[in-house]
Design a protein around this motif. Structure first.
Motif, PDB file in Angstrom:
ATOM      1  N   ALA A  73      -2.881   2.951  10.583  1.00  0.00           N
ATOM      2  CA  ALA A  73      -2.080   1.772  10.236  1.00  0.00           C
ATOM      3  C   ALA A  73      -2.194   0.714  11.333  1.00  0.00           C
ATOM      4  O   ALA A  73      -2.369  -0.477  11.066  1.00  0.00           O
ATOM      5  CB  ALA A  73      -0.619   2.182  10.026  1.00  0.00           C
ATOM      6  N   SER A  85      -4.370  -8.931   2.371  1.00  0.00           N
ATOM      7  CA  SER A  85      -2.945  -9.222   2.175  1.00  0.00           C
ATOM      8  C   SER A  85      -2.798 -10.340   1.152  1.00  0.00           C
ATOM      9  O   SER A  85      -3.757 -11.019   0.820  1.00  0.00           O
ATOM     10  CB  SER A  85      -2.318  -9.665   3.497  1.00  0.00           C
ATOM     11  OG  SER A  85      -2.855 -10.929   3.863  1.00  0.00           O
ATOM     12  N   THR A 118       0.256  -1.322   6.160  1.00  0.00           N
ATOM     13  CA  THR A 118       1.543  -0.685   6.388  1.00  0.00           C
ATOM     14  C   THR A 118       1.381   0.833   6.347  1.00  0.00           C
ATOM     15  O   THR A 118       0.446   1.355   5.743  1.00  0.00           O
ATOM     16  CB  THR A 118       2.568  -1.078   5.305  1.00  0.00           C
ATOM     17  OG1 THR A 118       2.103  -0.560   4.048  1.00  0.00           O
ATOM     18  CG2 THR A 118       2.710  -2.583   5.199  1.00  0.00           C
ATOM     19  N   ARG A 119       2.362   1.551   6.952  1.00  0.00           N
ATOM     20  CA  ARG A 119       2.334   3.021   6.911  1.00  0.00           C
ATOM     21  C   ARG A 119       2.334   3.533   5.479  1.00  0.00           C
ATOM     22  O   ARG A 119       1.621   4.479   5.159  1.00  0.00           O
ATOM     23  CB  ARG A 119       3.586   3.585   7.607  1.00  0.00           C
ATOM     24  CG  ARG A 119       3.667   3.207   9.057  1.00  0.00           C
ATOM     25  CD  ARG A 119       3.116   4.320   9.934  1.00  0.00           C
ATOM     26  NE  ARG A 119       3.464   4.053  11.312  1.00  0.00           N
ATOM     27  CZ  ARG A 119       4.023   4.923  12.144  1.00  0.00           C
ATOM     28  NH1 ARG A 119       4.322   6.149  11.709  1.00  0.00           N
ATOM     29  NH2 ARG A 119       4.292   4.609  13.371  1.00  0.00           N
TER      30      ARG A 119
END
Lengths: 399, 399
Positions: free
Chosen positions: A44, B16, A50-51
C-alpha cells in the motif's frame, strides 16, 4: 493545421473502472516482483493504493495462484509482524523455447524468475525444413512441460527465441539466414497448445540480462556468434525500431572501403569481428564449438588467435563507441558465445570506447554477461512469465 | 531472486478518480488537436468516453479558454449538424526562445500550432557572458509577449532552444562549446516570469518536423551547421538516452584512423561533413552565412564546392546507414542549415543508404526539412503548447 499527434491520440483510451482494476492488479504484481517478499502494508505504501484496495487485489491474485502469503516480515512498526506476500513458486509458469543453428532448447521458469526445468538437445538445424525443426521442438517442449507439471508448475504462456528477424506478422520469422528460413509461421508450427510469441534471440538474451543482471535499465547488449546482433534496452524494454529491425550492429560500417560483406556492403563490423572472420584470421576452421577452440588457443598464448581477438575487440569498440554517441546507453554488455572471449576482447573495446565516446565512458560500464550462451533461452522463459506479471488479469483461471 | 523491475514498479502509480479526470481532459485535448474540428459526439466515439463525460470535460476546457465551440460539422447522421470543437486561437499560448551562436529568437505559437509572432535579432553570442546573452533574450521575449497580448494571446509556458547539451539538472545547460557555456542555469537567468524548460536545438528542430512535417513518428533528424547533431524521434517522442546525450551523430567514427577531431578522437563524421571541414575543402572561409555562400558556389558549378559537398554527402550517408541498421527509423530528415544544401548532399547520402542498409531503404525515406533553420525556434514554441495540450489540467486559470 492539424497537429501531427494522431498516433498518440489514437492510442489514448478512456480510463474506466475495469481498466483501473486491471492496472492496479498489475501494479501489485510488479511491486511484489520488484520488492517482495513484503507485507500488504508495504505494498500500500509503495503503490499509493489504500489498504482496503490492496487487500481486495491481493485476494484475487492469491486465488489465481499468482501470489502466496506466508511466513512473516517485520512490519517496520511496533506490534506483530505482517505476513509476507511473494510471487508463487507453484502454479502458473513460463515456457521458454529456442531454435539454434546447432541445438534446440526448452526451459520452464517460475513466477519468481527461477529456471526450474532446462533441456538442451543437439540438432543440425542449418537448412533443415522448418516444419521438421519445429516438430522436434514441440517434442522437446512437451518433455519440459511434463517435468514442470511434476513439480507443481503449470506453464501458461510460451516465448520462442530464433536467430532471425521477426517481422510485423505476429509469430512469423521473416528471415533467419543461418537456418535458411524465410517467412516461417513458427507459432503455428510449434503445437504445444500454449499462446506462443516469437522474438529474436538477441532481444531475449538482452532481456535475460536485464532481469537477472546488474540492474541497468538502459544498455546495449551485444550478442555475437555466427552473426553479430545487438539489442538496445531502453527504460527496461527492448527498443525495436520502426519496423522491428533495430540492433543490426553487425552491419554498421567500420571502414567504408573494407572487405565485401555477405549483405553486399563493404567494411561491416561482421567482416572484422564476426565468428567467421575471426576464426579465419586466427587460422582456425569453422564448426561446432569454434568459439571454445578459439578461447583455448588464446589461453595457450597462440599469437594468431590473440592477434585476431585484439583486432576484433578494437573493431567492436570502434562501432560501439559510435553507437554510444548515438543512443547514450548507461552500459554495454558483451553476451552470447562471445562472453567466453571477454578476457581478450575487452581491452581493445575499452580503449576504443574511452577514446571515442563524447561523454566519459568508465571502464566498469563495459560488462560481460554471466549468462552468456544461456541468455536467449533464459530470456524466452522469463519473457513468458513477464507477460503474466505485467497483466495478471489475463491469467486468472476464470478468464 | 529479485526481479530487476524496480524502475518500472517505482514509476507505477495507483489509478485514482482525480488522476482519471486529468487523464481524460488530456485525452479530449489531444484528440481534438489531432482530429479536430469535430463534434462532441465524434470525440466520444474516438475516445470511448460517454457523451456525458465528454460534455463535462469539454465544458471545463472551454471555460479555461483551451477549446472553442462554434460553426458546425456534419454529424455523419441524419438530423441537425453538431457544433465544432476546435483548439482555441486566442488565450493560452506557447513562448519559444532560442540562443544561437549568431542570433537570438523568440516566437509565440497558438494552441493550433500556428506561429503568430516571430522575432529574430542578430547577436554575436560566441564566448559572450551567459548572463548578458540571457538578459538580452529576456528583452526580446518581452517584445514577443507584448505583440502576442495585442492579438489576444496569453503565453503561459516557455521552452528555450540552445546549441548545447542539457543535462540532468532541469533548466541547466551543461555544455555549449560554440557559445563557450558550461553549467549555465538558463531558466533562472531568463526572467520573463513564465515556467521555462530548456532543450537542445537539434531535439526541438526534430519535434517541429514531427509536428509540422510529413507525419512519420520514427525518424532520425540530422541538424547540421557549426556542429552535426541529430535527434532520434521514436513513437513521436525525442529519444534522449540514459543521460540525455543521445544524438551525437557528429562523433560517430567514419574512418577509425581519419583526421583528429576537436573531441580528441579520430575520423569523426564532423571531420568529413561538419561546416568547418566542408568550407575548408571548398576553399571558403568561415563566418556568417557560410552555408549560403557555399550553396551559391555550388549553384554556379564551382568544382571545389561540388566536390566538398559530394564527399560530405557520402560521409553523412555512410554514418546514417550505420545508424539506420542500429535503430531502424522509418525516415531520415536533413534539417537545420544543411537543408539548404540538400540538392548536393542527397545524391551521395542516397547511394550510401541504398548500399549499406540491411533492409531496403527507399529513396523517399530520405527527406529534406521544409523548416530548415526555422526548426529549433518553431519547435520550442510548439513544445511549449504541447505541454498545455498534453496536460491541460495544469493550465486552468484556477490553478
Amino acid at each position: 493545421m492539424k497537429h501531427g499527434w494522431a498516433a498518440a491520440a489514437q492510442s489514448g483510451r478512456a480510463a474506466s473502472q475495469q481498466g483501473m482494476r486491471r492496472q492496479n492488479l498489475a501494479l501489485v504484481m510488479t511491486t511484489v516482483a520488484a520488492h517482495g517478499p513484503m507485507s500488504r502494508a508495504a505494498v500500500a505504501e509503495r503503490t499509493g493504493l489504500t489498504r482496503a484496495a490492496v487487500s481486495s487485489l491481493v485476494d484475487e491474485l492469491h486465488s489465481a495462484g499468482l501470489l502466496t502469503e506466508s511466513g512473516s516480515v517485520p512490519s517496520g512498526r511496533a506490534g506483530r509482524p505482517g505476513r509476507a506476500l511473494a510471487l508463487s513458486e507453484r502454479g502458473p509458469a513460463g515456457l521458454g523455447l529456442e531454435v539454434g543453428v546447432g541445438h534446440l532448447g526448452a526451459c520452464v521458469v517460475d513466477l519468481r524468475g527461477e529456471v526450474r526445468v532446462w533441456l538442451r538437445v543437439a540438432a543440425a538445424n542449418r537448412n533443415r525444413r522448418a516444419e521438421e525443426v519445429l516438430a522436434e521442438l514441440t517434442a522437446v517442449s512437451e518433455r519440459a512441460v511434463g517435468e514442470a507439471r511434476a513439480s507443481g508448475l503449470r506453464p501458461v504462456a510460451a516465448v520462442l527465441a530464433v536467430p532471425g528477424l521477426v517481422g510485423d506478422a505476429p509469430g512469423t520469422v521473416e528471415r533467419a539466414p543461418n537456418l535458411g528460413w524465410r517467412d516461417v509461421a513458427a507459432s503455428e508450427l510449434c503445437a504445444h497448445g500454449l499462446p506462443l510469441e516469437v522474438d529474436n534471440e538477441a532481444n531475449l538474451g538482452a532481456l535475460a540480462e536485464l532481469w537477472q543482471g546488474a540492474g541497468a535499465c538502459d544498455f546495449i547488449h551485444v550478442s555475437a556468434a555466427e552473426g553479430i546482433g545487438a539489442a538496445l534496452v531502453v527504460g527496461g524494454r527492448v527498443f525495436r525500431g520502426a519496423r522491428g529491425f533495430a540492433g543490426e550492429l553487425g552491419h554498421v560500417p567500420v571502414r567504408p572501403d573494407g572487405p565485401v560483406c555477405a549483405c553486399g556492403a563493404r567494411g561491416c563490423l561482421e567482416q572484422y569481428a564476426g565468428e567467421e572472420a575471426v576464426l579465419r584470421q586466427a587460422g582456425l576452421g569453422r564448426g561446432e564449438d569454434a568459439v571454445r577452440r578459439l578461447a583455448s588457443r588464446a589461453r595457450d598464448g597462440d599469437r594468431r588467435a590473440l592477434g585476431a581477438l585484439e583486432r576484433a575487440g578494437e573493431a567492436l569498440g570502434t562501432t560501439l563507441a559510435g553507437a554510444v554517441n548515438l543512443v547514450d546507453p548507461a552500459a554495454v554488455v558483451l553476451g552470447g558465445a562471445y562472453a567466453e572471449l571477454g578476457d581478450w576482447l575487452l581491452p581493445g573495446m575499452r580503449r576504443e570506447l574511452a577514446t571515442r565516446t563524447l561523454r566519459r565512458w568508465p571502464p566498469e560500464a563495459l560488462l560481460v554477461s554471466a549468462l552468456g550462451r544461456r541468455g536467449p533461452l533464459t530470456g524466452a522463459g522469463m519473457a513468458a512469465i513477464r507477460r503474466i506479471i505485467e497483466d495478471p488479469a489475463v491469467w486468472r483461471p476464470t478468464d
